[in-house]
Design a protein around this motif. Structure first.
Motif, PDB file in Angstrom:
ATOM      1  N   ARG A   3       0.995  -1.286   0.118  1.00  0.00           N
ATOM      2  CA  ARG A   3       0.374   0.046  -0.042  1.00  0.00           C
ATOM      3  C   ARG A   3       0.993   0.947   0.044  1.00  0.00           C
ATOM      4  O   ARG A   3       1.730   1.740   0.563  1.00  0.00           O
ATOM      5  N   LEU A   4       0.000   2.236  -0.478  1.00  0.00           N
ATOM      6  CA  LEU A   4       1.244   3.857  -0.543  1.00  0.00           C
ATOM      7  C   LEU A   4      -0.154   4.400   0.439  1.00  0.00           C
ATOM      8  O   LEU A   4      -1.130   4.567   0.161  1.00  0.00           O
ATOM      9  N   ILE A  40       3.141  10.629  -2.966  1.00  0.00           N
ATOM     10  CA  ILE A  40       3.123   9.312  -2.062  1.00  0.00           C
ATOM     11  C   ILE A  40       3.973   8.705  -2.001  1.00  0.00           C
ATOM     12  O   ILE A  40       4.881   8.968  -2.300  1.00  0.00           O
ATOM     13  N   GLU A  41       3.653   8.119  -0.841  1.00  0.00           N
ATOM     14  CA  GLU A  41       5.172   7.288  -0.287  1.00  0.00           C
ATOM     15  C   GLU A  41       4.635   5.753   0.350  1.00  0.00           C
ATOM     16  O   GLU A  41       2.678   5.425   0.208  1.00  0.00           O
ATOM     17  N   VAL A  42       5.446   4.763   0.619  1.00  0.00           N
ATOM     18  CA  VAL A  42       4.700   3.590   1.537  1.00  0.00           C
ATOM     19  C   VAL A  42       4.206   3.809   2.645  1.00  0.00           C
ATOM     20  O   VAL A  42       5.141   4.226   3.170  1.00  0.00           O
TER      21      VAL A  42
END
Lengths: 490, 490
Positions: free
Chosen positions: B96-97, B105-107
């Motif tokens: 999922r991000l 966006i990031e992990v």
């Protein structure tokens, strides 16, 4: 004896799972949410793929292949797209394993990627990033490309074919000089899907356009084909998107027009997936097994000899092999099931389970009289035919079966196409078997969401041939200019 | 005008890259090490795939599809396999991000997988884990399955088609009741590859078996086909592995035999990949472009009208369209290049670049005389043919070109097949253009490694038809019972 198939009336969802497993279409895998497509299932998918591929090529498209991985930052470029797609996805963060202390292997922390890679959930971003280099002038347009690929969307609740973390699909991505041309392409591909569903899958579909809420993330308009399953639930079988200039702007894809002006390129994308396999099973099959339209059936005809003693074996094998040869030469996909490990009754049941459209049974009496027993899978009708000149009769029967399966699905769809003019009627129809419900809606996403929360029914589409009709929203009573199509859906 | 192609004599590697890009076979992507297969390249790959797929089916194999992801722990099960494969690979750690603080966006650290998933570098482990459920008794054997799929091996130095992080391939995975049957299958598929290379790719190959050092990780024996490129370097074009019971033991796949005894299953695997595209380009092409064997050429014949004024356009268009129709009806893949935006000279160069086997040029004089100019891409020979009854002559010429390209490659291979009986001779041959060098070797991996370190030459294979011959290792002088085939290789 293998596990029986749960009857549809008892538990439709279980019937579907039992059938997919028992007929050898697919299997669960060791990886959560990912399925294995088994040889028989894959043979059907190959026929779907080849037929569609031929239609794409006839309409001027070429296949290509783009990378499985997409840099994370690409997803932030198109604002709507990221919300729709990049959230639930598989993320590659490392590129090396090393031996661990316990004899196993572990991720090497030294091998961390600078930028994470997303396993493609759909390829608009990587493709439009490439189109920037491929498109300079109007001479490079239109660019009509399709790709057959695997994609990954991290799903929490999965069902074989219908919703899996990894699935196979095709995604067309085209680039055009004008909005008109792109819209034309979007609708042309919807027509291709409609024709394919009708002529190959024997599936009647409703062509329509999605509401804003159900639209593809990044599209201006999403067109769809919607079809009805035997339990009264709808299934979206394919979509075709007019993307406007959204992706061209996100990836700076411009072209020089005939007039020398620079302009952003117009885009479409369209796709169908292995979900079609689920639709195929759920639309036509029954409690005894699959019912396959002959054009998609890997085996169209099975010849089963009724052995009685070893003398009969030789004679029946010869006759069966001759008929098999005759049918094969005529282009029929036929198998001669001469194996003597199984009894004829077992083979009959297997051929029903596998959905083989025509079953031929050949006994000693048939040899004497030059006859053969013919059973249709779709109607179970039993006929006695003369062996002489069998091939044209079988080909004719296969065509009749293809048409009948379509007609049956169409009749079912029409019987389950309702109109609701009040909230009570709407709820009652949903409770009594579902189906498509044509009803007035006030046009707001809020009402759409409320209806979904209360009933689980969603707006499947605004049909393309929808007449203008004044009315009042079934929930809010606010004025409405047209009916839309509701259903509970897969 | 587009960039010229670097001549082979100047820089062979650069020639190859220029050609792949200019001919529209492939392109670099935004993802390090991953390529884009462009429409023209993909059309060739489709022909390769379809031809091979037909041969696999003729030999009794069915296609299926297994998951892209493999649980990390599966790789530890077969001890040799993990060392060979699982080290350099793409690892999925999250699913999922989330929205990051900077608008990107990031992990999502919350969405970490309990067990990491490996993007398949090859599928023995996930497939044999599945076969455990599919195989119970000898009646379930043999199990003959193939899959067309993308695989990922994290490569540091990549080259279009020859070595890329992601590539497309087929992998056959079969299960058998006896070792003999599995070995027979391994060799049968090697024969299929040999025949395909010869009859479709016009590629002469040497069939052989790999030394222990070059063996597939997890195999008992690796068979291969090796072919020679124009720069004197060898290229491994396909492999077929006898896996013994290694994977059956690692995944506990046993069957009950006719005698009622439980035994581990015997395995094979075999594959070819988009690497074949690289071999195809490097084996036959020249400084002006591709030279494609007609059976794989997406376009076999191009018809180019030589316009002189607008009157000629109408007449030439009519005549060209008629010839196009005639050839197409005869099953020839033909294009009529009637577009008047480009001059004939440009079209001639383009058809050479694309490797179209036959170029037909049609001028006003030809219309008067009922003739047509025919130019072969392989020899550049120019002929004047009568238009009457053109199709059978063109079909005959396409067959002749197919054979000639093979013969030319075979002659080149034979001219570059040497014997070395001393170290000095061995080194001299390598310096003077390479090629295959047949030489004695003492049979140890240490010597093999030393030779590789000193010369970059590796043992390509021990040819299947190798005669027993006493001799002495070219490096150590130790006794040897047969020659092996060395070469520098891709």
């Amino acid at each position: 004896m293998a596990k029986e198939i749960t009857p549809r009336t008892q538990d439709y969802a279980q019937w579907y799972n039992d059938l997919v497993l028992r007929a050898g279409l697919a299997d669960y895998s060791a990886v959560r949410g990912c399925m294995i497509i088994k040889p028989y299932g894959f043979a059907i998918w190959e026929r779907i793929r080849d037929a569609l591929d031929g239609m794409f090529k006839e309409t001027g498209h070429s296949n290509a292949y783009f990378p499985l991985f997409i840099p994370k930052s690409f997803f932030s470029r198109e604002a709507t797209h990221v919300d729709g797609f990049a959230k639930e996805c598989a993320i590659v963060t490392h590129y090396r394993l090393r031996n661990g202390k316990d004899g196993g292997i572990e991720v090497d922390p030294e091998a961390r990627l600078d930028e994470e890679l997303i396993v493609r959930p759909t390829s608009e971003t990587i493709i439009w990033n490439t189109y920037r280099d491929w498109i300079q002038s109007y001479r490079d347009l239109p660019l009509l490309i399709n790709q057959w690929a695997n994609v990954v969307r991290w799903e929490m609740r999965t069902r074989l074919f219908l919703r899996t973390t990894e699935f196979l699909w095709q995604e067309g991505h085209t680039a055009h000089a004008t909005a008109e041309e792109a819209v034309e392409e979007t609708r042309k591909m919807l027509e291709v899907y409609d024709r394919f569903a009708r002529e190959w899958m024997s599936l009647p579909v409703i062509k329509g356009v999605k509401t804003e809420k159900e639209r593809f993330a990044g599209a201006i308009d999403t067109y769809c084909i919607e079809t009805l399953m035997q339990d009264g639930k709808a299934l979206q079988a394919g979509t075709s998107h007019f993307l406007g200039q959204n992706f061209a702007k996100a990836f700076d894809v411009q072209f020089t027009g005939v007039d020398g002006e620079r302009e952003f390129v117009w885009a479409t994308s369209w796709g169908v997936s292995t979900r079609l396999m689920g639709a195929l099973v759920m639309a036509h099959s029954d409690d005894d097994g699959l019912v396959l339209p002959p054009r998609l059936a890997p085996i169209q005809v099975t010849i089963i000899p009724i052995y009685k003693g070893s003398e009969s074996q030789t004679a029946l094998r010869e006759a069966g092999a001759r008929l098999e040869q005759e049918l094969r030469s005529a282009g029929v996909r036929v198998q001669f099931d001469h194996d003597d490990n199984h009894r004829a009754g077992y083979k009959f049941a297997e051929s029903e389970l596998k959905g083989i459209p025509i079953r031929l049974a050949l006994g000693m009496r048939d040899l004497e009289q030059g006859t053969i027993e013919v059973v249709r899978r779709d109607t179970r009708e039993k006929m006695l035919m003369q062996q002489a000149d069998l091939a044209p009769k079988i080909i004719h029967l296969l065509e009749a079966i293809q048409v009948n399966i379509y007609q049956k699905a169409l009749d079912f769809r029409n019987e389950n196409m309702h109109r609701a003019d009040s909230w009570e009627e709407f709820e009652r129809l949903l409770d009594r078997g579902g189906g498509f419900i044509s009803a007035h809606w006030d046009g707001t996403s809020e009402t759409e969401e409320l209806i979904k929360e209360r009933t689980k029914a969603t707006i499947r589409c605004i049909p393309l041939d929808n007449p203008v009709e004044s009315g009042h929203c079934i929930l809010t009573g606010a004025p409405s200019r047209q009916r839309v199509l509701f259903a509970r859906a897969y």
